[in-house]
Enzyme design. Structure first.
Site, short mmCIF file in Angstrom:
data_model
loop_
_atom_site.label_atom_id
_atom_site.label_comp_id
_atom_site.label_asym_id
_atom_site.label_seq_id
_atom_site.Cartn_x
_atom_site.Cartn_y
_atom_site.Cartn_z
N ARG A 250 -0.33 44.08 34.21
CA ARG A 250 -0.21 43.47 32.90
C ARG A 250 -1.58 42.92 32.55
NH1 ARG A 250 1.43 38.72 30.49
NH2 ARG A 250 2.10 37.49 32.27
N GLU A 303 -3.00 33.63 24.08
CA GLU A 303 -2.83 34.74 25.04
C GLU A 303 -2.04 35.84 24.37
OE1 GLU A 303 -1.36 33.78 28.91
OE2 GLU A 303 -2.81 32.16 29.15
#
Ligand code: UDP
Length: 371
Positions: A250, A303
């Site tokens: 990820r 983020e």
């Protein structure tokens, strides 16, 4: 470079590499640490921006229960008493995390543990077997409402996978408590190094030769000659030239801005659990220092999940079936690789916290010493 032969060439100056080389150096071994980045500390790296210690690769909050690991990190830093209590924003409403009496009160208006149990009992998924994926695990733990408000879309956005295709273990990282306690972690030791992580790593690596901006894989035959053994902490699939296929990781984009405000969101971490907000969370770095650092501006980081490709920074291994199977095959290759020790989040392909990486380095070094 001098023709000196080291006991260990340590590839990666992150938590595994720094711990291993400290332990080896303390035991009288010589180490050369190299890292392809221009700085030490791996993803723990912090930098000072406007007097605030900014966690460049996402928030790192140290927590552990192990006395030896806690004693080890305290050799290199003084820890503050930061406690993580994130809040989650959903459709303009704030919910306290992890799942506690605060969350149950905000969700349903309940005020006692008994009422909260009852609410969850009414709506939780009842299985006569172990939960097989994240969705089942979440629904059996906290029921429909919390799953659909705080977990489902956040998880899908964050991992870019359906929660049904993710392992149950991921959600078990979060406590579920029937008390008014919103500490994200259960561990007895928690905190953040005063002055930031980079200073802590400088101390860990004191007296050890370190070369940054140095890429091992670009010339591995040269680097292998420099030491008797190699400690590799990078991506295991890349080490083996992707010969069994590419593991997925990820990855994220960090959108960092200096804001002319003393206090933007009143907390270090605010999660955004709706599908239509592109970021998963906003970090306000000054709040990692209890009381918030007194500066007239603030630094915030959004983020934003990003699609994985091999040239991007790998942050999290993905523990689904396909990746786990592929990793096991790489692990078999690694076991046959003479004179190389593989360690850390990327080489062990594990969703490790910092203390677990230290624990892994400690046990791998002890094994080497016959311990
Ligand atoms: N999670 C969630 N909603 C939240 C926070 C966490 O659903 O608001 C779930 C999500 O699946 C996530 C997991 O809990 O991947 C673990 O979260 P943690 O905060 O431990 O992730 P990290 O800080 O390592 O990114």
């Amino acid at each position: 470079m001098a023709s000196k032969k080291y006991d260990f060439l340590v590839v990666g100056a992150g938590m595994f590499g720094a711990t291993f080389s400290r332990l080896a150096t303390d035991a009288g071994k010589s180490c050369l640490v190299i890292d392809k980045r221009e700085h030490i500390a791996g993803n723990c790296y912090t930098e000072n921006v406007e007097g605030i210690n900014v966690h460049r690769y996402g928030p790192h909050i140290f927590h552990c229960n192990d006395d030896d690991i806690w004693a080890f990190v305290n050799r290199f830093a003084k820890f503050n008493n930061f406690r993580n209590s994130p809040v989650a924003m959903h459709n303009g409403k704030m919910y306290s995390l992890p799942f506690s009496m605060y969350t149950f009160n905000q969700m349903w208006g309940v005020t006692t543990p008994e009422e909260a149990y009852k609410k969850i009992e009414e709506q939780k998924l009842k299985l006569d077997r172990e939960p097989e994926n994240l969705e089942e695990q979440a629904l059996t733990l906290v029921g429909h409402d919390i799953y659909h408000t705080l977990i489902k879309d956040y998880t899908r956005k964050q991992w870019q996978k359906d929660p049904k295709d993710l392992p149950a273990s991921i959600i078990k990282r979060l406590p579920v408590r029937f008390t008014w306690d919103n500490n994200y972690f259960n561990d007895k030791y928690q905190g953040i190094p005063e002055g930031g992580y980079t200073g802590m790593f400088e101390k860990m690596l004191e007296g050890i030769e370190v070369r940054t901006s140095t890429d091992y894989l670009a010339d591995r035959s040269f680097w292998n000659k420099q030491a008797d053994q190699v400690v590799f902490t990078g991506k295991i699939d890349e080490y083996f030239g992707f010969q069994l296929g590419e593991l997925e990781y990820r990855t994220l984009k960090f959108d960092t801005n200096i804001v002319a405000s003393e206090n933007v969101q009143g907390n270090a971490v605010v999660n955004y659990t709706e599908a239509n907000v592109p970021w998963t969370r906003i970090i306000e770095h000054k709040h990692f220092e209890p009381g918030g650092r007194k500066t007239s501006s603030s630094v915030i980081t959004k983020e934003i999940p990003d699609d994985w490709s091999r040239e991007k920074v790998p942050y999290y291994p993905i523990g689904d079936k396909a990746n786990t199977e592929m990793f096991k095959q790489y692990e078999t290759l690694a076991a046959k690789e003479p004179g190389v020790i593989f360690g850390g989040r990327l080489s062990e392909y594990k969703y490790y916290d910092m203390h677990q990486v230290i624990g892994s380095a400690m046990s791998k070094f002890a094994r080497l010493q016959g311990g």
